[in-house]
Every structure is written in C-alpha cells, then in structure tokens.
Design an enzyme around this catalytic site. Structure first.
Site, PDB file in Angstrom:
ATOM      1  N   LYS A   1       0.824  -1.217   0.000  1.00  0.00           N
ATOM      2  CA  LYS A   1       0.000   0.000   0.000  1.00  0.00           C
ATOM      3  C   LYS A   1       0.850   1.257   0.000  1.00  0.00           C
ATOM      4  O   LYS A   1       0.457   2.262  -0.580  1.00  0.00           O
ATOM      5  CB  LYS A   1      -0.976  -0.003   1.184  1.00  0.00           C
ATOM      6  CG  LYS A   1      -2.044  -1.079   1.026  1.00  0.00           C
ATOM      7  CD  LYS A   1      -3.192  -0.925   2.002  1.00  0.00           C
ATOM      8  CE  LYS A   1      -4.302  -1.912   1.666  1.00  0.00           C
ATOM      9  NZ  LYS A   1      -5.326  -1.994   2.703  1.00  0.00           N
TER      10      LYS A   1
ATOM     11  N   LYS B   1      -9.314 -11.886  -6.024  1.00  0.00           N
ATOM     12  CA  LYS B   1     -10.488 -12.174  -5.197  1.00  0.00           C
ATOM     13  C   LYS B   1     -11.468 -11.007  -5.264  1.00  0.00           C
ATOM     14  O   LYS B   1     -11.065  -9.860  -5.457  1.00  0.00           O
ATOM     15  CB  LYS B   1     -10.069 -12.492  -3.764  1.00  0.00           C
ATOM     16  CG  LYS B   1      -9.821 -11.297  -2.888  1.00  0.00           C
ATOM     17  CD  LYS B   1      -9.627 -11.728  -1.445  1.00  0.00           C
ATOM     18  CE  LYS B   1      -9.439 -10.527  -0.540  1.00  0.00           C
ATOM     19  NZ  LYS B   1     -10.570 -10.075   0.200  1.00  0.00           N
TER      20      LYS B   1
ATOM     21  N   LYS C   1     -13.716  -5.319  -1.725  1.00  0.00           N
ATOM     22  CA  LYS C   1     -14.474  -4.066  -1.624  1.00  0.00           C
ATOM     23  C   LYS C   1     -13.871  -2.986  -2.483  1.00  0.00           C
ATOM     24  O   LYS C   1     -14.561  -2.103  -2.942  1.00  0.00           O
ATOM     25  CB  LYS C   1     -14.452  -3.566  -0.177  1.00  0.00           C
ATOM     26  CG  LYS C   1     -15.384  -4.305   0.714  1.00  0.00           C
ATOM     27  CD  LYS C   1     -15.465  -3.592   2.049  1.00  0.00           C
ATOM     28  CE  LYS C   1     -15.413  -4.593   3.163  1.00  0.00           C
ATOM     29  NZ  LYS C   1     -14.072  -4.722   3.728  1.00  0.00           N
TER      30      LYS C   1
HETATM   31  P1  ADP Z   1     -12.256  -6.867   1.436  1.00  0.00           P
HETATM   32  O1  ADP Z   1     -11.079  -7.689   1.002  1.00  0.00           O
HETATM   33  O2  ADP Z   1     -13.385  -6.966   0.496  1.00  0.00           O
HETATM   34  O3  ADP Z   1     -11.893  -5.454   1.797  1.00  0.00           O
HETATM   35  P2  ADP Z   1     -12.155  -7.437   4.235  1.00  0.00           P
HETATM   36  O4  ADP Z   1     -10.679  -7.353   4.137  1.00  0.00           O
HETATM   37  O5  ADP Z   1     -12.858  -6.376   5.041  1.00  0.00           O
HETATM   38  O6  ADP Z   1     -12.790  -7.504   2.769  1.00  0.00           O
HETATM   39  O7  ADP Z   1     -12.563  -8.855   4.761  1.00  0.00           O
HETATM   40  C1  ADP Z   1     -13.618  -9.126   5.631  1.00  0.00           C
HETATM   41  C2  ADP Z   1     -13.774 -10.611   5.707  1.00  0.00           C
HETATM   42  O8  ADP Z   1     -14.311 -11.126   4.472  1.00  0.00           O
HETATM   43  C3  ADP Z   1     -12.467 -11.369   5.939  1.00  0.00           C
HETATM   44  O9  ADP Z   1     -12.739 -12.415   6.858  1.00  0.00           O
HETATM   45  C4  ADP Z   1     -12.109 -11.918   4.580  1.00  0.00           C
HETATM   46  O10 ADP Z   1     -11.366 -13.126   4.650  1.00  0.00           O
HETATM   47  C5  ADP Z   1     -13.484 -12.165   3.952  1.00  0.00           C
HETATM   48  N1  ADP Z   1     -13.419 -12.033   2.486  1.00  0.00           N
HETATM   49  C6  ADP Z   1     -13.141 -10.889   1.822  1.00  0.00           C
HETATM   50  N2  ADP Z   1     -13.179 -11.087   0.488  1.00  0.00           N
HETATM   51  C7  ADP Z   1     -13.469 -12.399   0.289  1.00  0.00           C
HETATM   52  C8  ADP Z   1     -13.656 -13.224  -0.857  1.00  0.00           C
HETATM   53  N3  ADP Z   1     -13.558 -12.727  -2.090  1.00  0.00           N
HETATM   54  N4  ADP Z   1     -13.969 -14.529  -0.692  1.00  0.00           N
HETATM   55  C9  ADP Z   1     -14.079 -15.029   0.554  1.00  0.00           C
HETATM   56  N5  ADP Z   1     -13.921 -14.326   1.683  1.00  0.00           N
HETATM   57  C10 ADP Z   1     -13.621 -13.015   1.575  1.00  0.00           C
END
Ligand code: ADP
Ligand code: TRP
Length: 322
Positions: free
Chosen positions: A113, A194, A197
C-alpha cells in the site's frame, strides 16, 4: 469448558459483498451456537488510507445494518464499532511500546500500500499494532483470517508472546483459523483476483445490497472461456468460480447446467435467493437507524468490562501507576 472466543473484523471501506458473506459472515453466523463471537467494524482501520468522513460514517452504519440483516444475533454476538470502544486505542499505544519499527515496516500489506504512491499515513504503518490490540483486548482464542491477514495475525502472536515473556503473563495468544467454508470468491470480471471491496471498477463484484437487475447483469457479463465445458478446472478460473458460487449459495453440487448461459441463469437465481432476504431485512432495519445505533452502543457496553480489565492488566505489567 468455556466456549471459544472469536473475533471477526470488517473494514468499512466499501459495501459488503458476496465474498464477505460466504467467506466471513456466514461462518460467523453459523458459529454463534458454539462460540462466543464478537463482530467488529474496524472503522479506525478505514482511516489508514485517504478517506471521506461522510462515506466512512455511512458505510459503518450500513455494514452494521447488513450484519444484522444477514443474521448476526446481537444477543449472542456483540456487534461493535472499533472507535466506540476507546480501549482499542489505549491498548494500541501500549502495544506500540512493545513492537519494533522493523517488524511493522516488513508487513507485506504496508509495503504494497505504501508503494502505491501518494502520502502515507503513519497509521498505515501501525495498522497491524491496532489489529493486535483489537484481538488481545478481548482475550480472543480464534481469529478467522483470509490469507492477506495471516501475517498480521502472526505479528499479533509475536507481540503477545514477547510481552508475556518480558512483562509476565498478560495476554491470551490467539490462533488464526480458516473459515469453515473454504470459499474464496473471485471477481466475476477478473477471476484471477479475489472479489474485494476496493477492486478498481467493481464490475465483477456482487454487493449484498445490489438490486436484482444489477446482479443479473454482473453475472451475465462474468468472464468465462471458449471451452464450453461446465466444470471446475484450473484452466477455467471463471467457470470454476461460477460453479463454486452456485455450490456455496445452494449448499449442493450443481446439477449439470448444459451451457454457460444456463449456468449463469442458475448462478443468478442462486445468488438472488441468498441475498433477497438480506436486502429485504436491510430495508426494514435501515428505516430505523437509531435502533441500529442502539445495538452498537449495547455491543460496546457488553464488551467493555473485559476490555477495561485487559487494559488495567497491561498498564500494571508495563509499570504504569494505577
Ligand atoms: P475486502 O477484502 O473486500 O476489503 P475485508 O478485508 O474487510 O474484505 O474482509 C472481511 C472478511 O471477508 C475477511 O474475513 C475476509 O477473509 C473475507 N473475504 C473478503 N473477500 C473475500 C472473498 N472474495 N472470498 C471469501 N472471503 C472473503
Ligand atoms: N485488517 C482486517 C482486514 O482488513 C480487519 C480487522 C481489523 C480485523 N481488526 C481486526 C480482522 C481484528 C480480525 C481481527 O480484513
């Protein structure tokens, strides 16, 4: 034996999506029966990169509302806003005095980052120390983490062990656990990454509050391939992801759709059947934001005695006058 204590964190930097639901929220909801879980919205972590105050406020409330709408039961699982339990920040500082600059700057997420250019906030460097504080504050046994948070969890363990060895037993040392459903939902427009957000355009993301029409269009545009075979195969990441989503949403192995068109129609219906009740419940709850805020206040109240005790113990161990 006391039930296992778990902490699941969500960062309010965007709308919760299908990956969050299948990878984190559903496991959290399923574990409510046999664990003592806490659901935390990490609003302080959302300020480690450039942020808009109005958007942060709106997303924090929206995420809390979606958690409730999806089935997190606040009577069993306190839902807390990180910033409303001030002990998080107090413990953060105390742990900064037990963490090396080198350790923090070696974190992959910090390196990635901070390499992206633009001004870097000091809080981006200390991000994992705040995360350690989140976890150690509540005497957590297990933290469900995806791969990207593994290194932060390891640092938490290192800090806790080192602190305990130097200043006497103070912290419970947490374990990282993989969510039961190994679902890793990939972006529908780019199945190599993946679903997240903050993925650039969001063209391949299904937000949990997307209207049915948007979901249909996003699935219809999902990347597939020329092989015309509906199966899970490493050469077919897009199709594999769609079949995986179908299996996760229906709880069954898909009956053999014959074409990609048929597969996409099944996936659309399956997603819709999972998100429709969340959307409906969210609409009801969103009519009464004061009620949701009340639930957050109660959550903070519920976790505060333990948080206070941890901070007291830590201060004493470090030699601060009581
Ligand atoms: P993001 O990556 O979308 O910002 P976060 O980092 O806030 O999401 O993750 C919140 C939770 O959701 C974590 O436990 C993470 O492992 C899970 N998570 C996020 N994206 C995925 C995904 N594409 N598939 C499965 N689990 C996910
Ligand atoms: N850093 C986590 C993420 O990006 C969110 C988070 C903050 C968290 N504090 C936590 C997750 C404590 C688990 C435990 O996903």
């Amino acid at each position: 034996m006391a039930p296992t204590r778990r902490l699941t964190g969500f960062k309010p930097t965007g709308h919760l999506h299908l990956g969050n639901l299948l990878g984190a929220l559903r496991p959290l909801i399923a574990a409510q029966d046999h664990t003592e879980s806490i659901a935390m919205i990490a609003d302080l972590h959302a300020m480690t990169m450039d942020h808009e105050p109005g958007r942060l406020r709106a997303l924090a409330l929206e995420q809390a509302t979606v958690l409730l709408a999806a089935g997190v039961d606040p009577a069993r699982t306190p839902i807390i806003l990180q910033s409303q339990v001030a002990e998080h920040t107090e413990l953060h500082y105390l742990l900064e005095c037990a963490t090396g600059f080198g350790e923090a700057s070696r974190m992959i997420q910090f390196k990635e980052k901070s390499a992206a250019g633009g001004p870097i906030r000091l809080s981006l460097l200390t991000y994992p120390v705040l995360m350690a504080a989140d976890i150690l504050l509540h005497d957590i046994d297990e933290v469900p983490v995806g791969e990207d948070q593994n290194q932060h969890l390891e640092l938490t363990r290192t800090i806790a062990n080192r602190f305990n060895a130097r200043y006497g037993p103070t912290f419970r040392v947490p374990e990282g656990v993989r969510p039961e459903s190994a679902a890793r939902i990939m972006d529908l427009a780019d199945p190599a990454v993946k679903m997240g957000k903050s993925n650039a355009a969001g063209a391949g993301r299904i937000a949990l509050l997307d209207p049915p029409e948007v979901i249909r269009r996003t699935v219809a545009r999902a990347v597939t391939d020329e092989l015309a075979q509906v199966r899970r195969h490493p050469d077919q990441p897009g199709v594999t992801n769609l079949v995986g989503i179908l299996a996760e949403c229906t709880g069954q192995q898909p009956s053999d759709p014959v074409s990609y068109g048929a597969l996409k129609r099944e996936v659309t219906d399956a997603i819709e059947s999972v998100v429709a009740p969340i959307r409906a419940r969210h609409a009801e709850l969103a009519d009464d934001p004061a009620h949701v805020r009340e639930i957050l206040a109660k959550g903070a109240e519920a976790v505060r005695p333990r948080a206070r005790a941890t901070v007291r113990r830590t201060r004493a161990a470090l030699g601060l006058l009581q």
